[in-house]
Design a protein around this motif. Structure first.
Motif, mmCIF file in Angstrom:
data_model
loop_
_atom_site.group_PDB
_atom_site.id
_atom_site.type_symbol
_atom_site.label_atom_id
_atom_site.label_comp_id
_atom_site.label_asym_id
_atom_site.label_seq_id
_atom_site.Cartn_x
_atom_site.Cartn_y
_atom_site.Cartn_z
ATOM 1 N N ALA A 87 -19.005 8.742 -23.300
ATOM 2 C CA ALA A 87 -19.473 9.957 -23.968
ATOM 3 C C ALA A 87 -18.518 11.118 -23.715
ATOM 4 O O ALA A 87 -18.232 11.912 -24.628
ATOM 5 C CB ALA A 87 -20.879 10.311 -23.477
ATOM 6 N N PHE A 88 -18.022 11.243 -22.486
ATOM 7 C CA PHE A 88 -17.124 12.356 -22.174
ATOM 8 C C PHE A 88 -15.836 12.257 -22.971
ATOM 9 O O PHE A 88 -15.336 13.259 -23.501
ATOM 10 C CB PHE A 88 -16.821 12.396 -20.679
ATOM 11 C CG PHE A 88 -15.861 13.487 -20.310
ATOM 12 C CD1 PHE A 88 -16.279 14.818 -20.310
ATOM 13 C CD2 PHE A 88 -14.555 13.202 -19.975
ATOM 14 C CE1 PHE A 88 -15.391 15.840 -19.992
ATOM 15 C CE2 PHE A 88 -13.673 14.207 -19.637
ATOM 16 C CZ PHE A 88 -14.082 15.528 -19.651
ATOM 17 N N PHE A 89 -15.269 11.061 -23.079
ATOM 18 C CA PHE A 89 -14.024 10.899 -23.841
ATOM 19 C C PHE A 89 -14.240 11.214 -25.321
ATOM 20 O O PHE A 89 -13.351 11.734 -25.998
ATOM 21 C CB PHE A 89 -13.461 9.491 -23.667
ATOM 22 C CG PHE A 89 -12.810 9.259 -22.331
ATOM 23 C CD1 PHE A 89 -11.972 10.214 -21.776
ATOM 24 C CD2 PHE A 89 -13.028 8.096 -21.628
ATOM 25 C CE1 PHE A 89 -11.373 10.019 -20.548
ATOM 26 C CE2 PHE A 89 -12.433 7.891 -20.397
ATOM 27 C CZ PHE A 89 -11.597 8.852 -19.851
ATOM 28 N N ASN A 90 -15.424 10.885 -25.842
ATOM 29 C CA ASN A 90 -15.734 11.248 -27.222
ATOM 30 C C ASN A 90 -15.924 12.756 -27.357
ATOM 31 O O ASN A 90 -15.575 13.341 -28.389
ATOM 32 C CB ASN A 90 -16.986 10.514 -27.697
ATOM 33 C CG ASN A 90 -16.693 9.123 -28.197
ATOM 34 O OD1 ASN A 90 -16.261 8.918 -29.326
ATOM 35 N ND2 ASN A 90 -16.891 8.148 -27.331
ATOM 36 N N ALA A 100 -16.194 20.596 -22.772
ATOM 37 C CA ALA A 100 -16.780 19.266 -22.584
ATOM 38 C C ALA A 100 -17.270 19.084 -21.146
ATOM 39 O O ALA A 100 -18.357 18.551 -20.909
ATOM 40 C CB ALA A 100 -15.758 18.186 -22.935
ATOM 41 N N LEU A 101 -16.472 19.531 -20.170
ATOM 42 C CA LEU A 101 -16.882 19.431 -18.774
ATOM 43 C C LEU A 101 -18.103 20.300 -18.491
ATOM 44 O O LEU A 101 -19.010 19.906 -17.752
ATOM 45 C CB LEU A 101 -15.729 19.841 -17.856
ATOM 46 C CG LEU A 101 -14.674 18.782 -17.568
ATOM 47 C CD1 LEU A 101 -13.477 19.406 -16.857
ATOM 48 C CD2 LEU A 101 -15.258 17.647 -16.736
ATOM 49 N N LEU A 102 -18.113 21.488 -19.069
ATOM 50 C CA LEU A 102 -19.250 22.382 -18.867
ATOM 51 C C LEU A 102 -20.529 21.741 -19.393
ATOM 52 O O LEU A 102 -21.591 21.830 -18.761
ATOM 53 C CB LEU A 102 -19.002 23.716 -19.563
ATOM 54 C CG LEU A 102 -20.037 24.816 -19.314
ATOM 55 C CD1 LEU A 102 -20.077 25.192 -17.842
ATOM 56 C CD2 LEU A 102 -19.726 26.044 -20.160
ATOM 57 N N LEU A 103 -20.440 21.071 -20.535
ATOM 58 C CA LEU A 103 -21.603 20.379 -21.087
ATOM 59 C C LEU A 103 -22.012 19.212 -20.192
ATOM 60 O O LEU A 103 -23.201 19.012 -19.916
ATOM 61 C CB LEU A 103 -21.302 19.878 -22.499
ATOM 62 C CG LEU A 103 -21.235 20.943 -23.593
ATOM 63 C CD1 LEU A 103 -20.667 20.355 -24.879
ATOM 64 C CD2 LEU A 103 -22.614 21.539 -23.857
ATOM 65 N N ARG A 149 -14.324 26.474 -28.384
ATOM 66 C CA ARG A 149 -14.565 25.987 -29.742
ATOM 67 C C ARG A 149 -15.736 25.008 -29.679
ATOM 68 O O ARG A 149 -15.897 24.287 -28.702
ATOM 69 C CB ARG A 149 -13.330 25.306 -30.339
ATOM 70 C CG ARG A 149 -12.823 24.091 -29.584
ATOM 71 C CD ARG A 149 -11.506 23.606 -30.171
ATOM 72 N NE ARG A 149 -10.970 22.452 -29.472
ATOM 73 C CZ ARG A 149 -11.214 21.190 -29.798
ATOM 74 N NH1 ARG A 149 -12.012 20.925 -30.813
ATOM 75 N NH2 ARG A 149 -10.687 20.193 -29.120
ATOM 76 N N LEU A 150 -16.554 25.021 -30.695
ATOM 77 C CA LEU A 150 -17.728 24.163 -30.721
ATOM 78 C C LEU A 150 -17.698 23.250 -31.934
ATOM 79 O O LEU A 150 -17.217 23.625 -33.004
ATOM 80 C CB LEU A 150 -19.011 24.997 -30.734
ATOM 81 C CG LEU A 150 -19.426 25.673 -29.421
ATOM 82 C CD1 LEU A 150 -20.716 26.446 -29.624
ATOM 83 C CD2 LEU A 150 -19.597 24.645 -28.318
ATOM 84 N N ASP A 151 -18.205 22.079 -31.744
ATOM 85 C CA ASP A 151 -18.336 21.098 -32.811
ATOM 86 C C ASP A 151 -19.634 20.351 -32.531
ATOM 87 O O ASP A 151 -19.860 19.903 -31.401
ATOM 88 C CB ASP A 151 -17.127 20.151 -32.796
ATOM 89 C CG ASP A 151 -17.256 19.055 -33.843
ATOM 90 O OD1 ASP A 151 -17.984 18.072 -33.591
ATOM 91 O OD2 ASP A 151 -16.632 19.185 -34.904
ATOM 92 N N GLY A 152 -20.482 20.236 -33.542
ATOM 93 C CA GLY A 152 -21.797 19.639 -33.331
ATOM 94 C C GLY A 152 -21.735 18.249 -32.737
ATOM 95 O O GLY A 152 -22.476 17.926 -31.800
ATOM 96 N N VAL A 153 -20.848 17.409 -33.252
ATOM 97 C CA VAL A 153 -20.721 16.042 -32.744
ATOM 98 C C VAL A 153 -20.253 16.064 -31.292
ATOM 99 O O VAL A 153 -20.766 15.334 -30.439
ATOM 100 C CB VAL A 153 -19.749 15.232 -33.615
ATOM 101 C CG1 VAL A 153 -19.496 13.857 -33.007
ATOM 102 C CG2 VAL A 153 -20.297 15.085 -35.032
ATOM 103 N N GLY A 154 -19.272 16.933 -31.001
ATOM 104 C CA GLY A 154 -18.764 17.033 -29.643
ATOM 105 C C GLY A 154 -19.828 17.504 -28.670
ATOM 106 O O GLY A 154 -19.916 17.011 -27.537
ATOM 107 N N LEU A 204 -15.376 0.007 -31.001
ATOM 108 C CA LEU A 204 -15.825 1.378 -30.754
ATOM 109 C C LEU A 204 -14.849 2.160 -29.891
ATOM 110 O O LEU A 204 -14.806 3.388 -29.957
ATOM 111 C CB LEU A 204 -17.205 1.365 -30.072
ATOM 112 C CG LEU A 204 -18.358 0.729 -30.855
ATOM 113 C CD1 LEU A 204 -19.609 0.668 -30.009
ATOM 114 C CD2 LEU A 204 -18.606 1.525 -32.144
ATOM 115 N N VAL A 205 -14.082 1.450 -29.076
ATOM 116 C CA VAL A 205 -13.150 2.096 -28.146
ATOM 117 C C VAL A 205 -11.756 1.520 -28.343
ATOM 118 O O VAL A 205 -11.551 0.320 -28.151
ATOM 119 C CB VAL A 205 -13.599 1.885 -26.674
ATOM 120 C CG1 VAL A 205 -12.604 2.526 -25.708
ATOM 121 C CG2 VAL A 205 -14.997 2.449 -26.461
ATOM 122 N N PRO A 206 -10.769 2.339 -28.711
ATOM 123 C CA PRO A 206 -9.388 1.848 -28.836
ATOM 124 C C PRO A 206 -8.850 1.402 -27.479
ATOM 125 O O PRO A 206 -9.150 2.009 -26.446
ATOM 126 C CB PRO A 206 -8.614 3.072 -29.356
ATOM 127 C CG PRO A 206 -9.659 3.988 -29.909
ATOM 128 C CD PRO A 206 -10.890 3.756 -29.092
#
Length: 325
Positions: A87-90, A100-103, A149-154, A204-206
């Motif tokens: 999830a973190f890498f996504n 991402a870390l803050l979330l 910056r924010l992105d809903g999926v992120g 799902l993961v390269p």
């Protein structure tokens, strides 16, 4: 603070320092063409292999408890190990690393919420204040406002990572679980590795690796150096020490002390790749420590002991119940 609490604090801090090396080590691999998924799989597989023999000794004559604890091990491996990293890498594919870390570290708040909803352990105001202070300090350390910056999926992936982090601390702190921390960590790493391999097989993961030399701490070294560092230091040591420490501190305090991972990561980035921390980051570090201190104060006020009781260094019955699942 009792000897058991001091020992738990030291263990969680050592775990945070171990986990904090992963950013610099994985970054050196990714810079040469490795995918994050490949780095994670090598990390989990080697770490699990390293812990297998010690874990087998720890389980001598007690294999039945591994079978009875299989559902919890599956949750630990899939959610807390593989799920959190995936999830973190996504999340960082859609957000800045700081955001991402803050979330992800909102998982500390999820631990407080879980203990409240599941065990009726309502957080004291000083604990909530400490949580707000610690998260504010974390935002300063990560400099999220500089790359906001924010992105809903992120954001969704970041919150999934937070669930994984919270799951780790809640399950690791369950001192009523008969499975030894060493065996739990080893089994969880194997489950996580298999889950990641399944994600690769499903597309799902390269997955891509490279055998060229990497640059680390200003030196060109073999790719094996960061791979072994990721596996032994950032995974094997990190998970075992974190589980041991969480069982001594409890889920709430351990999760907030675990915020030190970000502080250590900044220090390692300074050491390994020359990224000098800013004054604002230093202030943020002090604020994080202040927040953790408030959480600890709230924990002390929330678990009073009878005046005649002696502190034997072990968690009391209320503390044990508070970290169960």
């Amino acid at each position: 603070m009792s000897n058991g609490r001091v020992g738990g604090l030291v263990l969680v801090l050592l775990s945070a320092a171990s986990f904090a090396t992963s950013g610099s080590l994985a970054g050196s691999l990714i810079a040469t063409g490795w995918t994050p998924g490949a780095a994670v799989i090598f990390r989990l597989l080697i770490a699990a292999a390293v812990l297998t023999i010690p874990a087998a000794f720890a389980m001598r004559g007690r294999w039945s408890i591994l079978r009875s604890g299989a559902p919890m091990v599956l949750v630990y491996g899939v959610v807390a190990v593989a799920g959190a990293q995936f999830a973190f890498f996504n999340a960082i594919a859609h957000l800045s690393v700081g955001v991402a870390l803050l979330l992800e570290y909102q998982g500390t708040l999820l631990v407080v919420a879980w203990l409240w909803l599941r065990h009726g352990r309502r957080p004291r105001p000083v604990v909530l204040a400490g949580a707000v202070v610690a998260i504010a300090g974390l935002a300063l350390v990560l400099d999220v406002f500089g790359g906001f910056r924010l992105d809903g999926v992120g954001v969704l992936w970041g919150l999934v990572a937070a669930v994984g982090l919270a799951t780790f601390y809640v399950l690791a702190a369950d001192d009523e679980q008969p499975l030894p921390p060493l065996a739990l960590s080893c089994a969880g790493l194997w489950v996580g590795a298999v889950a990641m391999l399944g994600a690769v097989a499903a597309g799902l993961v390269p997955f891509r690796t490279a055998t060229t030399q990497v640059q680390l701490a200003g030196q060109h070294v073999s790719w094996l150096v960061p791979v072994l560092g990721l596996a032994i230091v950032a995974a094997a040591f990190g998970y075992v020490l974190g589980t041991l420490g969480a069982r001594l501190l409890g889920a709430t305090l351990a999760s907030f002390v675990g915020l030190a991972e970000v502080l250590f990561a900044v220090a390692f980035a300074w050491l390994f790749i020359g990224q000098v921390p800013t004054v604002l980051q230093a202030i943020g570090g002090v604020v994080v420590v202040a927040g953790v201190a408030l959480v600890r104060l709230g924990e002390l006020r929330g678990t009073p002991r009878p005046p005649a009781a002696e502190d034997d260094g072990e968690p009391d019955r209320e503390e044990r119940a508070a970290v169960g699942v």
